[in-house]
Structure formats: C-alpha cells, structure tokens
Design a protein around this motif. Structure first.
Motif, PDB file in Angstrom:
ATOM      1  N   LEU A  37       0.831  -1.212   0.000  1.00  0.00           N
ATOM      2  CA  LEU A  37       0.000   0.000   0.000  1.00  0.00           C
ATOM      3  C   LEU A  37       0.863   1.258   0.000  1.00  0.00           C
ATOM      4  N   GLU A  38       1.969   1.204   0.765  1.00  0.00           N
ATOM      5  CA  GLU A  38       2.848   2.368   0.796  1.00  0.00           C
ATOM      6  C   GLU A  38       3.451   2.628  -0.591  1.00  0.00           C
ATOM      7  N   ARG A  39       3.806   1.562  -1.292  1.00  0.00           N
ATOM      8  CA  ARG A  39       4.351   1.722  -2.638  1.00  0.00           C
ATOM      9  C   ARG A  39       3.311   2.321  -3.577  1.00  0.00           C
ATOM     10  N   ARG A  40       2.073   1.792  -3.565  1.00  0.00           N
ATOM     11  CA  ARG A  40       1.017   2.303  -4.444  1.00  0.00           C
ATOM     12  C   ARG A  40       0.660   3.745  -4.105  1.00  0.00           C
ATOM     13  N   LEU A  41       0.612   4.035  -2.808  1.00  0.00           N
ATOM     14  CA  LEU A  41       0.274   5.390  -2.387  1.00  0.00           C
ATOM     15  C   LEU A  41       1.323   6.387  -2.872  1.00  0.00           C
ATOM     16  N   ASN A  42       2.561   6.027  -2.738  1.00  0.00           N
ATOM     17  CA  ASN A  42       3.635   6.924  -3.183  1.00  0.00           C
ATOM     18  C   ASN A  42       3.606   7.104  -4.703  1.00  0.00           C
ATOM     19  N   GLU A  43       3.328   6.013  -5.433  1.00  0.00           N
ATOM     20  CA  GLU A  43       3.250   6.123  -6.891  1.00  0.00           C
ATOM     21  C   GLU A  43       2.088   7.022  -7.314  1.00  0.00           C
ATOM     22  N   SER A  44       0.935   6.862  -6.661  1.00  0.00           N
ATOM     23  CA  SER A  44      -0.238   7.688  -7.001  1.00  0.00           C
ATOM     24  C   SER A  44       0.023   9.144  -6.686  1.00  0.00           C
ATOM     25  N   LYS A  45       0.648   9.411  -5.560  1.00  0.00           N
ATOM     26  CA  LYS A  45       0.964  10.795  -5.212  1.00  0.00           C
ATOM     27  C   LYS A  45       1.943  11.394  -6.212  1.00  0.00           C
ATOM     28  N   GLN A  46       2.901  10.626  -6.615  1.00  0.00           N
ATOM     29  CA  GLN A  46       3.856  11.124  -7.598  1.00  0.00           C
ATOM     30  C   GLN A  46       3.165  11.386  -8.945  1.00  0.00           C
ATOM     31  N   LEU A  47       2.224  10.473  -9.297  1.00  0.00           N
ATOM     32  CA  LEU A  47       1.476  10.627 -10.549  1.00  0.00           C
ATOM     33  C   LEU A  47       0.622  11.892 -10.524  1.00  0.00           C
ATOM     34  N   LEU A  48      -0.034  12.143  -9.406  1.00  0.00           N
ATOM     35  CA  LEU A  48      -0.864  13.336  -9.271  1.00  0.00           C
ATOM     36  C   LEU A  48      -0.018  14.604  -9.352  1.00  0.00           C
ATOM     37  N   ASP A  49       1.145  14.571  -8.680  1.00  0.00           N
ATOM     38  CA  ASP A  49       2.027  15.753  -8.736  1.00  0.00           C
ATOM     39  C   ASP A  49       2.511  16.005 -10.161  1.00  0.00           C
ATOM     40  N   ASP A  50       2.861  14.960 -10.867  1.00  0.00           N
ATOM     41  CA  ASP A  50       3.329  15.127 -12.241  1.00  0.00           C
ATOM     42  C   ASP A  50       2.199  15.633 -13.145  1.00  0.00           C
ATOM     43  N   ALA A  51       0.951  15.090 -12.934  1.00  0.00           N
ATOM     44  CA  ALA A  51      -0.195  15.514 -13.760  1.00  0.00           C
ATOM     45  C   ALA A  51      -0.513  16.985 -13.537  1.00  0.00           C
ATOM     46  N   ARG A  52      -0.508  17.391 -12.301  1.00  0.00           N
ATOM     47  CA  ARG A  52      -0.776  18.808 -12.014  1.00  0.00           C
ATOM     48  C   ARG A  52       0.288  19.702 -12.664  1.00  0.00           C
ATOM     49  N   ARG A  53       1.507  19.302 -12.572  1.00  0.00           N
ATOM     50  CA  ARG A  53       2.574  20.108 -13.141  1.00  0.00           C
ATOM     51  C   ARG A  53       2.445  20.198 -14.667  1.00  0.00           C
ATOM     52  N   ASP A  54       2.072  19.067 -15.330  1.00  0.00           N
ATOM     53  CA  ASP A  54       1.925  19.068 -16.787  1.00  0.00           C
ATOM     54  C   ASP A  54       0.728  19.909 -17.222  1.00  0.00           C
ATOM     55  N   LEU A  55      -0.378  19.766 -16.491  1.00  0.00           N
ATOM     56  CA  LEU A  55      -1.566  20.557 -16.845  1.00  0.00           C
ATOM     57  C   LEU A  55      -1.293  22.043 -16.693  1.00  0.00           C
ATOM     58  N   ASP A  56      -0.583  22.399 -15.638  1.00  0.00           N
ATOM     59  CA  ASP A  56      -0.273  23.820 -15.437  1.00  0.00           C
ATOM     60  C   ASP A  56       0.607  24.343 -16.564  1.00  0.00           C
ATOM     61  N   ARG A  57       1.551  23.545 -17.002  1.00  0.00           N
ATOM     62  CA  ARG A  57       2.432  23.978 -18.074  1.00  0.00           C
ATOM     63  C   ARG A  57       1.652  24.143 -19.387  1.00  0.00           C
ATOM     64  N   ARG A  58       0.700  23.223 -19.627  1.00  0.00           N
ATOM     65  CA  ARG A  58      -0.080  23.294 -20.872  1.00  0.00           C
ATOM     66  C   ARG A  58      -1.031  24.496 -20.852  1.00  0.00           C
ATOM     67  N   ARG A  59      -1.585  24.772 -19.681  1.00  0.00           N
ATOM     68  CA  ARG A  59      -2.565  25.863 -19.597  1.00  0.00           C
ATOM     69  C   ARG A  59      -1.918  27.228 -19.791  1.00  0.00           C
ATOM     70  N   ILE A  60      -0.704  27.379 -19.370  1.00  0.00           N
ATOM     71  CA  ILE A  60      -0.049  28.680 -19.532  1.00  0.00           C
ATOM     72  C   ILE A  60       0.752  28.747 -20.817  1.00  0.00           C
ATOM     73  N   GLY A  61       0.643  27.678 -21.626  1.00  0.00           N
ATOM     74  CA  GLY A  61       1.253  27.711 -22.939  1.00  0.00           C
ATOM     75  C   GLY A  61       2.695  27.307 -22.988  1.00  0.00           C
ATOM     76  N   LEU A  62       3.206  26.745 -21.913  1.00  0.00           N
ATOM     77  CA  LEU A  62       4.605  26.324 -21.927  1.00  0.00           C
ATOM     78  C   LEU A  62       4.782  24.997 -22.652  1.00  0.00           C
ATOM     79  N   SER A  63       3.682  24.247 -22.791  1.00  0.00           N
ATOM     80  CA  SER A  63       3.753  22.957 -23.474  1.00  0.00           C
ATOM     81  C   SER A  63       2.678  22.911 -24.550  1.00  0.00           C
ATOM     82  N   ASP A  64       2.883  22.063 -25.547  1.00  0.00           N
ATOM     83  CA  ASP A  64       1.930  21.910 -26.652  1.00  0.00           C
ATOM     84  C   ASP A  64       0.683  21.211 -26.149  1.00  0.00           C
ATOM     85  N   PHE A  65      -0.523  21.750 -26.508  1.00  0.00           N
ATOM     86  CA  PHE A  65      -1.778  21.155 -26.060  1.00  0.00           C
ATOM     87  C   PHE A  65      -2.614  20.711 -27.269  1.00  0.00           C
TER      88      PHE A  65
END
Length: 756
Positions: free
Chosen positions: A253-281
């Motif tokens: 569970l600790e492994r899955r929880l850490n992976e999910s948290k890392q996935l959420l952090d990465d998704a938020r960071r990518d969405l923020d970059r796309r919304r402000i135009g730093l990445s191709d959308f």
C-alpha cells in the motif's frame, strides 16, 4: 711427604702464538679446555661443600641424632583413647516392592564427618553435664582454647572397607585422660544429636514449608501466564504470521500510495504547463494514442482486419455482393468507433511523458478521480498500520508472559533443588544410628618410636645442613681439584705447597722446588719454544703468590739453561724488584719510553737470570702505558732472552695487568687456597674479554691432602723428598721469599753436584 703434580696432556694445550708475536685473531676460548669435566649434580655439589668436613659432620650428626632421638622419644606423653562408632544406612525404604540406594551417599557421609568436627557440635558437647564434671570451666560457654584442644584430640574417619561406619576417636594425653576419653565421645554424640534434633530439624521444617509455598506461588503464576497466552492466540492466532502478512500489505500500500501521489504531482505540473502555454496542447494522433491506450490499439487492429476482409470481398465479388455490403457496413461502424475513441481521449486525457524516456501514460484531465484513488490508498494504509500496532502489542504481551514463565521456571528449578536437598537432609537424619557410643578407655598407640625416629633424622640432618650452609656462605677454594673442575675447565698446571715463612725443612724445600720445575715443564712442553716465550703471571687479588711464582719460575728456567728475563710490571706492589734487592731509579717505564731495553736490565747473582725492575714507577704511571709500546718492549726482549716472565698486578685491580696479559703469549693464573670463587670467575671473564690466552691455573698453598689424593707425580716427589735429606737444610738465599729460596737452594745444590 707424599705429593703430586697434576699432569696435563700436552696435546690438549693450545699452540697459538701470542698477540704480540703471531696470529692476533686466536680466540681466547681455545685455551679453555673443558675436557671431560664431571657433571655438576646436586649430590656432587653437596660433596664439594662437605669436603674436608666429613669427620666433623659425622661427629655432629651422631651427636645431633642422639639428641634428636632422645627429645623425640620424650615429647609424646602416654595417652588413652575411646572410640565410638556411627552407622549411616545407605538403603531408603520405599512403600513399593523395591528399596533404593541413597543418592549422593558418599557426599552425605563426608559431610557428616565434617559436621561431627564443627565448632558448634564440639561446643554443644562440652556443654553436656557429663563433660563439665570431668573438665569443668567457668562461665556458660567453654573457652576457645578448650574447644581447640577438644578438636585437636578428636579424629573422625571411616572404618576401612566399611564405608557406612564412621569412627569417632578421642585421644587425650593429660593425666586424667583415662577418665575423660570415653566421656568425650559420649558427649560429642549427645551434642550432635541435640544440634540435629533441637536445631537443625526445626530449621529444616521451616525451610521445607517456605520452599513449598514459593513453589506453589510460582506454579500459579505460570498457569495464569499460560492462560493469558492461550486467550490471546485464540483471538489472533499465530501473531508472528499475522504480523508478517500485515507488514507485507502495508509495504504494498505504501508503494502504491507513493506512486499515485507522484502521478498526481506530475499531472498537475503538466496541466499547469499546458494551460499557460509552456507545453503543446494539440490533439493526439491515432498512433500516439495507441502507444498508451491498449483498448484503442485493439480497436485499430480490428479495423485493419476488417479493411483486409472488405478489400478481399470487393476484389472477388464486387460491391453489389451481399457479403461485400455487410463487410462495408461493419467497416464503417468500426471506423466510427475508432474516431469516437480518439475524440474521447483528446477530450478527457493527456499523455504524460516519462522522465526516463519510457512510453508515456494517459492521465485524466479531471484530477479529482486520481485524488480519490490516493485517498482510498491512504485509508487502507492507515488501517493496516493500526492493525500492525495492535498485533505488535499482542506480540509484546505474549513475549512478556513467556519471559515471566521462563523466569518462574528458573526459580522453580532452584527452589525444587533446595527442597530436595532439605528433604534429603531430613530423611538422612533418620538413617544415622549409633552402633557404639564409646568404648572403654584404652592406651593409645605408642608414638614415641615414630617421634624418636623423626628426631634422629632431624637431629642428624641439622648439623649437616648447617655445614652445607656454611660452605655456601663461604665460597672459597679449599682443594686443588676444585680449581681444575670449577674454573671453566681450565688446565691445572700444578700445585704449590703451603710453606712456612721460615723454611727450615729440606724435604719441604725439595718438594716445593720439584713442584715449580713441574709447572715450568708443563709450560715448556705445551708448545714450540718460539710460541711460548713470554709469560704473564697474574692473579684475581693480591696475596695469591703470583710474585713468588714468577721468581721461582725464573730460577727454574735458569736451571735448565734458558736465558731468562724477569720484568716487574706490578706498579703497586713491586714485589719482584724488592725480592731481587734491586734498587734503581729507572726501570720498566723508562725502557718503554726510551725504546731501549738492555741499558735498564740488571743482572742478578743467579746465572742466566736478569731483571727489568719497576724503578720509581707508581700507580699513576699506569695511565701512560700503551699496548703498542708494551709490545715493542716485549719484541725487543724476545731478541735477547729465551724466556720472559712478567709479574703484573692482579687482573681485577690494576690497569697494567690488562695490558700485559693481552700482550703476553700466554697467561698463568695463580689461585691460592681460600680465595673467593666469584672473584676468580670475574678474573677469568676479564682475561677472556681482553683476548688473553690462558695456559692454565696454578693452585697455591695446597695442603698435603692435595698431593696425597693423586698418584701421577707422587713417586717423583717422594724421590725428591728422600734426596733432600742429605742435601742441606734448604734455607738458600733469604732474599727470594719462601718459594724462591726453595728453588734457589735446590738450584744451588744441583750446581754443586754438577761441579763436583
């Protein structure tokens, strides 16, 4: 007078040249010829210490033995003894058909014998009325000295070949011993019975009761702990296995929880970059989506297969063929499904690229779903963690109960062992029975012969031991063979008799002269003339007769026609110059300094004997001597004379002695009777240290027994003594000293006979 000169095999003597005239590398140890010395055993050492004192030792030992035997016979007094017998039954009667042998029976018997001689049993025995009647004492308790006397007179031992029987023997030598002996053993048995029954038995009952209570308490505590363990295991089963399962789940569970948290952090960071135009959308193509979406990939594969089937039917049957129409409709449906899936993916997901360069992964643009997954994992993780804590608490409780059980088992074993010992001791008390409470007093074994024998041996050994200690405390040479056997195995060149100051006996003079000639002969035959021409005469300490020997050897060499030079290098004593009555202000120091010998040499009234006197040299002038200058003087003397005899100071006490002994061809060491052994050993060590070569030892002032014990030269000495009876009185020239006068008179008589 029967005499002897110790004859040494000439082949055993070294032939190396002197330092000043030959091989300077010759080892001094080559001149120490320890040929066949007897092994120094303790018995031989005692013989050396008692030698010459055997008669005195025998007389003193006889007197001491008689006195010791008399004292030993009178020390023990007549005594009476009484014997009691106690039996220890080794058989334990059981309620069943078989009896058993008492365990630890021999240990119990040994402990019982010790107990019978303890101070508390003896004190209790001496408090019995019967004992107080025969040996009264003041006060309530017996005094310590009487208790010690009782213990000394009492013997407790098993009867041989009957281990279950114990003897109590009371042996008393006081005047009332006949009345006291039997009372003593009876009182001892009564005292032991009182100590055992009145004291030990009651204490044993208390100890047994106390230990039984402790054992019950510990058993109840163990039962309670065992019940608690059973109840916990019923509820949780095997807590170790359960804990392992929960720990594995928690890790997953600790492994899955850490992976999910890392996935959420990465998704938020990518969405923020796309919304402000730093990445191709832009919308993703079908190929990009298929790389991350297996479902769409399966649909595309099915569409491709349908294309293949449609193309086949169209080619073979045409477009109006029913199967071709059905295939076209299915192809359109699947194409529409693929298009809808692509559109849905671009609307709901975006592809997150991996930092390690691997294939991306689809991420929902609605992150609340991913947060819900994380919350679910967190709840499951907290639940598992709580379960682990609970199982750990249960596990700790079980371990605590088990530790308590183990500790109680150790105490139980200890209490059970002590209880067995107390019960065994209580049981053994009933197995001790009195066979005989005390025999009639009878005379004890007469120990006077034994004490007399011990006194005889001790009385005889005491004076002998005293004489041995006297010999050890006075380590002096007393016999000539000691100088041969004990001084590093040196050759004994000869012995010289102990002459009186006023030599008036012709026999003594003739014997002394013969001894000197014998020493001279040994020196001559031990090597070639050119190898043995310069002799240094020294000693360990003053007074050993080295000057007398030098002068006597000079006269002896002259008697055989050798041109002889006597050199006086004793800067302190100057005895050779004085005895030759030479008075001159110049001498050996001037000859060395001026490198001229002949002008300082003085002739004597003896033909072929010349002397280089000491002159006015003193001790302080020894510091001016050097080895090279001394060797030059000796080399000059070799050219003029056949034999050179150098009288020097004691090797341990003079500077010039070390120089002379190192430069001479060989060294003759004079040892007088009565000289200290350690002093002579140090002198030899000094000579070996400077590289001197020792021809041997001359033992001076020997007693007549030294001559009588040997046979090699006795006949010739007797002949010399017999011949002296008609050759004058032996006084000779009074200037030469006793030994020199003896040789000079003998030399003069021989000259007269030759002229006649």
């Amino acid at each position: 007078m029967s005499q002897e000169i110790q004859i040494v095999n000439p082949s055993s003597l070294p032939l190396q040249p002197a330092i000043g005239g030959g091989n300077a590398n010759a080892s001094a140890s080559q001149f120490l010829a320890p040929a066949g010395l007897p092994e120094q055993t303790p018995l031989r050492r005692v013989h050396q210490l008692l030698r010459g004192r055997y008669a005195l030792a025998a007389v003193l030992a006889t007197i001491g033995a008689a006195a010791g035997a008399a004292v030993g016979f009178l020390i023990p007094k007549p005594a009476f003894e009484s014997v009691a017998v106690v039996r220890v039954d080794p058989i334990i009667v059981k309620s069943g058909p078989d009896n058993i042998v008492m365990p630890m029976y021999q240990d119990y018997v040994s402990n019982l014998m010790v107990e019978l001689k303890t101070e508390r049993v003896i004190r209790q025995a001496m408090q019995m009325p019967e004992w107080k009647q025969v040996r009264p004492y003041a006060g309530e308790y017996p005094p310590p000295e009487q208790v010690a006397e009782f213990s000394k007179n009492l013997t407790v031992k098993p009867i041989p070949f009957t281990p279950e029987m114990i003897q109590l023997i009371y042996d008393d030598s006081r005047p009332d011993s006949k009345q006291v002996a039997q009372v003593a053993v009876k009182s001892l048995l009564a005292g032991f019975q009182k100590v055992w029954v009145d004291t030990d038995s009651g204490r044993l009952e208390q100890k047994i009761s106390y230990h039984n209570g402790k054992i019950r308490d510990l058993e109840l505590a163990n039962a309670a702990d065992q019940k608690a363990i059973t109840d916990l295991m019923k509820e949780y089963g095997d807590e170790s296995a359960l804990l392992t399962v929960h720990q594995q789940n928690l890790m997953d569970l600790e492994r899955r929880l850490n992976e999910s948290k890392q996935l959420l952090d990465d998704a938020r960071r990518d969405l923020d970059r796309r919304r402000i135009g730093l990445s191709d959308f832009r919308p993703y193509s079908l190929e990009e989506i298929c790389r991350v979406d297996p479902t769409l990939l399966a649909k595309v594969n099915a569409l491709n297969e349908q294309h293949t089937s449609y193309d086949f039917l169209l080619t073979k049957y045409g477009s109006n063929y029913p199967l071709t129409k059905e295939a076209l409709q299915l192809l359109q449906i699947r194409q529409h499904d693929v298009d809808d899936s692509v559109k849905h993916f671009n609307n709901a997901f975006f592809i997150q690229e991996r930092s390690d360069g691997g294939p991306g992964r689809p991420i929902s643009k609605d992150l609340s779903k991913l947060q819900t997954v994380i919350d679910n994992y967190q709840k499951l993780y907290d639940t598992e963690l709580a379960e682990i804590k609970k199982v750990n608490q249960v596990h700790a409780q079980i371990l605590a109960h088990k530790d308590a059980i183990e500790a109680n088992k150790g105490q139980l074993a200890q209490y059970n062992r002590q209880l067995e010992e107390f019960q065994f001791e209580k049981q053994m008390g009933s197995h001790v029975s009195i066979v005989d409470d005390g025999s009639a007093p009878a005379p004890a074994a007469d120990r006077r012969p034994v004490f007399a024998a011990l006194g005889l041996l001790g009385g005889a050994a005491l004076p002998v031991g005293f004489l041995v200690l006297l010999g050890l405390a006075n380590p002096r040479y007393r016999f000539s063979d000691e100088a041969h056997n004990e001084i590093n195995g040196l050759n004994l060149l000869g012995i010289l008799p102990d002459l009186p100051d006023r030599l008036s006996d012709p026999e003594q003079a003739s014997i002394a002269a013969h001894c000197v000639h014998q020493i001279r002969t040994m020196l001559q035959i031990s090597g070639a003339p050119e190898e043995r021409r310069v002799f240094a005469i020294t000693s360990a300490a003053p007074g050993d007769g080295k000057t007398s020997l030098t002068l006597a050897l000079g006269l002896s060499y002259a008697a055989c026609g050798a041109r002889t030079l006597l050199i006086d290098c004793d800067l302190v004593g100057a005895g050779l110059t004085a005895r030759m009555n030479v008075s001159t202000p110049t001498g050996v120091l001037e000859a060395i300094a001026n490198r001229s010998l002949i002008e300082y040499v003085r002739t004597t009234d003896v033909a072929d004997v010349s002397i280089l006197p000491v002159g006015t040299a003193q001790t302080l002038h020894a510091s001016t001597l050097s080895p090279a200058a001394l060797r030059r003087l000796i080399d000059e003397a070799r050219k003029q004379y056949d034999t050179i005899l150098i009288d020097t100071g004691p090797i341990l006490g003079s500077i010039e002695a070390s120089l002379v002994c190192a430069a001479a061809d060989v060294v003759v060491l004079t040892v007088a009777r009565g000289q200290q052994r350690p002093l002579v050993e140090k002198a030899i060590q000094r000579l070996m240290g400077i590289g001197a070569r020792l021809a041997g030892v001359v033992f001076n002032r020997a007693q007549s027994g030294d001559f009588d014990r040997s046979i090699s030269g006795a006949s010739s000495l007797r002949s010399a003594a017999a011949g002296s009876a008609h050759n004058g009185n032996g006084n000779g020239n009074t200037r030469y000293g006793t030994l020199g006068r003896a040789v000079h008179s003998h030399y003069a008589r021989q000259s007269d006979l030759n002229e006649g």
